[in-house]
Design an enzyme around this catalytic site. Sequence first.
Site: not given
Length: 167
Positions: A71, A73, A101, A104
């Site tokens: 991801h 992040e 999410c 993260c």
Amino acid sequence: MYVLDDLNLNIESIVMNKSANTFMELAFAEAIAAEEIGEVPVGAVVVDSLSGEVISAAGNRVEVHHDPSAHAELIAIQRASHKRMSPRLINCDLYVTLEPCPMCAQAISYARIRRLYFGALDSKGGGVESGARIFHQSSCRHKPEIYGGLCAGRSADMLRNFFQSKR
């Protein structure tokens, strides 16, 4: 303090978000670059809150890396940690185009991010204000200041258009 949308900023938020909008633009640039290679358009930027220096930036790379944890992040946090040579990003802020999410959000907590700025809410997969609400759990080690809804309409439109093009 939560910023609900681009039209509901109070005076303090307007002053603070002058630079926030600049960093969100960088996050959007990362999201666009991710979309261009077939990734879900999410971008993230880690900024040193004391100097205003951009430490790292990344877009999603889940498909390209064949890695469900790639991801934006997490990649941005990893790059910033390597650059700082520390797993803790004290005095750093994270700007991301979509609500992080739960995975993260946990990484944000462990990294000790000072402030989290994010765009659109993620009603299905969010972990900050939607879903698991990681920072509200008693087991959460560190809770950043949270400013959600920054450029939310633009972020939501970008994601909506991406998924409509896939159908």
